[in-house]
Scaffold this motif. Structure first.
Motif, PDB file in Angstrom:
ATOM      1  N   SER A   6       0.829  -1.202   0.000  1.00  0.00           N
ATOM      2  CA  SER A   6       0.000   0.000   0.000  1.00  0.00           C
ATOM      3  C   SER A   6       0.867   1.258   0.000  1.00  0.00           C
ATOM      4  N   GLU A   7       2.035   1.186   0.624  1.00  0.00           N
ATOM      5  CA  GLU A   7       2.947   2.337   0.635  1.00  0.00           C
ATOM      6  C   GLU A   7       3.501   2.607  -0.758  1.00  0.00           C
ATOM      7  N   GLU A   8       3.877   1.544  -1.481  1.00  0.00           N
ATOM      8  CA  GLU A   8       4.390   1.707  -2.840  1.00  0.00           C
ATOM      9  C   GLU A   8       3.300   2.257  -3.749  1.00  0.00           C
ATOM     10  N   ALA A   9       2.086   1.746  -3.585  1.00  0.00           N
ATOM     11  CA  ALA A   9       0.973   2.223  -4.405  1.00  0.00           C
ATOM     12  C   ALA A   9       0.691   3.687  -4.104  1.00  0.00           C
ATOM     13  N   PHE A  10       0.789   4.076  -2.832  1.00  0.00           N
ATOM     14  CA  PHE A  10       0.540   5.470  -2.477  1.00  0.00           C
ATOM     15  C   PHE A  10       1.586   6.388  -3.092  1.00  0.00           C
ATOM     16  N   GLU A  11       2.821   5.964  -3.104  1.00  0.00           N
ATOM     17  CA  GLU A  11       3.896   6.803  -3.640  1.00  0.00           C
ATOM     18  C   GLU A  11       3.684   7.138  -5.108  1.00  0.00           C
ATOM     19  N   GLU A  12       2.926   6.304  -5.809  1.00  0.00           N
ATOM     20  CA  GLU A  12       2.653   6.561  -7.215  1.00  0.00           C
ATOM     21  C   GLU A  12       1.531   7.580  -7.405  1.00  0.00           C
ATOM     22  N   LEU A  13       0.789   7.873  -6.349  1.00  0.00           N
ATOM     23  CA  LEU A  13      -0.294   8.847  -6.418  1.00  0.00           C
ATOM     24  C   LEU A  13       0.247  10.262  -6.267  1.00  0.00           C
ATOM     25  N   THR A  14      -0.397  11.199  -6.950  1.00  0.00           N
ATOM     26  CA  THR A  14      -0.099  12.600  -6.673  1.00  0.00           C
ATOM     27  C   THR A  14      -0.858  12.978  -5.399  1.00  0.00           C
ATOM     28  N   VAL A  15      -0.502  14.095  -4.809  1.00  0.00           N
ATOM     29  CA  VAL A  15      -1.210  14.558  -3.613  1.00  0.00           C
ATOM     30  C   VAL A  15      -2.682  14.797  -3.963  1.00  0.00           C
ATOM     31  N   GLU A  16      -2.928  15.344  -5.147  1.00  0.00           N
ATOM     32  CA  GLU A  16      -4.303  15.612  -5.566  1.00  0.00           C
ATOM     33  C   GLU A  16      -5.110  14.318  -5.678  1.00  0.00           C
ATOM     34  N   GLN A  17      -4.491  13.274  -6.228  1.00  0.00           N
ATOM     35  CA  GLN A  17      -5.178  11.982  -6.353  1.00  0.00           C
ATOM     36  C   GLN A  17      -5.457  11.396  -4.970  1.00  0.00           C
ATOM     37  N   ALA A  18      -4.502  11.529  -4.071  1.00  0.00           N
ATOM     38  CA  ALA A  18      -4.681  10.998  -2.718  1.00  0.00           C
ATOM     39  C   ALA A  18      -5.806  11.739  -1.995  1.00  0.00           C
ATOM     40  N   PHE A  19      -5.859  13.070  -2.144  1.00  0.00           N
ATOM     41  CA  PHE A  19      -6.933  13.831  -1.519  1.00  0.00           C
ATOM     42  C   PHE A  19      -8.285  13.464  -2.123  1.00  0.00           C
ATOM     43  N   SER A  20      -8.316  13.196  -3.420  1.00  0.00           N
ATOM     44  CA  SER A  20      -9.553  12.776  -4.079  1.00  0.00           C
ATOM     45  C   SER A  20     -10.031  11.440  -3.502  1.00  0.00           C
ATOM     46  N   GLN A  21      -9.096  10.514  -3.331  1.00  0.00           N
ATOM     47  CA  GLN A  21      -9.449   9.221  -2.731  1.00  0.00           C
ATOM     48  C   GLN A  21      -9.910   9.398  -1.294  1.00  0.00           C
ATOM     49  N   LEU A  22      -9.271  10.309  -0.582  1.00  0.00           N
ATOM     50  CA  LEU A  22      -9.659  10.574   0.805  1.00  0.00           C
ATOM     51  C   LEU A  22     -11.087  11.126   0.861  1.00  0.00           C
ATOM     52  N   GLU A  23     -11.443  11.989  -0.070  1.00  0.00           N
ATOM     53  CA  GLU A  23     -12.811  12.504  -0.138  1.00  0.00           C
ATOM     54  C   GLU A  23     -13.807  11.378  -0.384  1.00  0.00           C
ATOM     55  N   ALA A  39     -16.960   0.264   7.266  1.00  0.00           N
ATOM     56  CA  ALA A  39     -16.516   1.534   7.837  1.00  0.00           C
ATOM     57  C   ALA A  39     -15.110   1.407   8.418  1.00  0.00           C
ATOM     58  N   PHE A  40     -14.836   0.299   9.106  1.00  0.00           N
ATOM     59  CA  PHE A  40     -13.490   0.082   9.642  1.00  0.00           C
ATOM     60  C   PHE A  40     -12.457   0.023   8.519  1.00  0.00           C
ATOM     61  N   THR A  41     -12.796  -0.666   7.440  1.00  0.00           N
ATOM     62  CA  THR A  41     -11.890  -0.780   6.293  1.00  0.00           C
ATOM     63  C   THR A  41     -11.642   0.593   5.671  1.00  0.00           C
ATOM     64  N   PHE A  42     -12.720   1.357   5.471  1.00  0.00           N
ATOM     65  CA  PHE A  42     -12.572   2.700   4.901  1.00  0.00           C
ATOM     66  C   PHE A  42     -11.788   3.618   5.838  1.00  0.00           C
ATOM     67  N   TYR A  43     -12.032   3.473   7.149  1.00  0.00           N
ATOM     68  CA  TYR A  43     -11.307   4.282   8.130  1.00  0.00           C
ATOM     69  C   TYR A  43      -9.810   4.005   8.036  1.00  0.00           C
ATOM     70  N   LEU A  49      -4.096   7.131   3.819  1.00  0.00           N
ATOM     71  CA  LEU A  49      -4.037   8.234   2.860  1.00  0.00           C
ATOM     72  C   LEU A  49      -3.630   9.535   3.536  1.00  0.00           C
ATOM     73  N   LEU A  50      -4.220   9.802   4.690  1.00  0.00           N
ATOM     74  CA  LEU A  50      -3.903  11.028   5.418  1.00  0.00           C
ATOM     75  C   LEU A  50      -2.438  11.051   5.848  1.00  0.00           C
ATOM     76  N   LYS A  51      -1.960   9.932   6.350  1.00  0.00           N
ATOM     77  CA  LYS A  51      -0.554   9.835   6.760  1.00  0.00           C
ATOM     78  C   LYS A  51       0.371  10.043   5.566  1.00  0.00           C
ATOM     79  N   GLY A  52       0.043   9.408   4.442  1.00  0.00           N
ATOM     80  CA  GLY A  52       0.865   9.552   3.240  1.00  0.00           C
ATOM     81  C   GLY A  52       0.878  10.980   2.731  1.00  0.00           C
ATOM     82  N   CYS A  53      -0.286  11.631   2.731  1.00  0.00           N
ATOM     83  CA  CYS A  53      -0.356  13.034   2.291  1.00  0.00           C
ATOM     84  C   CYS A  53       0.483  13.927   3.196  1.00  0.00           C
TER      85      CYS A  53
END
Length: 76
Positions: A6-23, A39-43, A49-53
């Motif tokens: 999940s960390e490697e996948a996150f690194e490929e995201l732009t900050v904008e993409q990560a914020f979009s996913q967070l929304e 809900a637990f899974t989404f949380y 996502l928040l930590k990565g951003c």
């Protein structure tokens, strides 16, 4: 083929993409049709996502400080 962490996948995201996913995660959490288990899974995803951003933004901030420091010394 090796699955990306999940960390490697996150690194490929732009900050904008990560914020979009967070929304999207927040919308799912606010949806009354979302089960407690979902809900637990989404949380968990939202926290990752928040930590990565935060980490990405911190790196950019440090780079800006370094660049500004170089400019203050008369170096461009």
């Amino acid at each position: 083929m090796k699955k990306k962490s999940s960390e490697e996948a996150f690194e490929e995201l732009t900050v904008e993409q990560a914020f979009s996913q967070l929304e999207q995660v927040l919308q799912k959490l606010e949806d009354s049709d979302t089960s407690l288990e979902e809900a637990f899974t989404f949380y968990e995803k939202g926290i990752r996502l928040l930590k990565g951003c935060t980490e990405k933004l911190d790196r950019v901030e440090k780079q800006m400080i370094v660049l500004r420091g170089g400019m203050e010394d008369g170096n461009e």
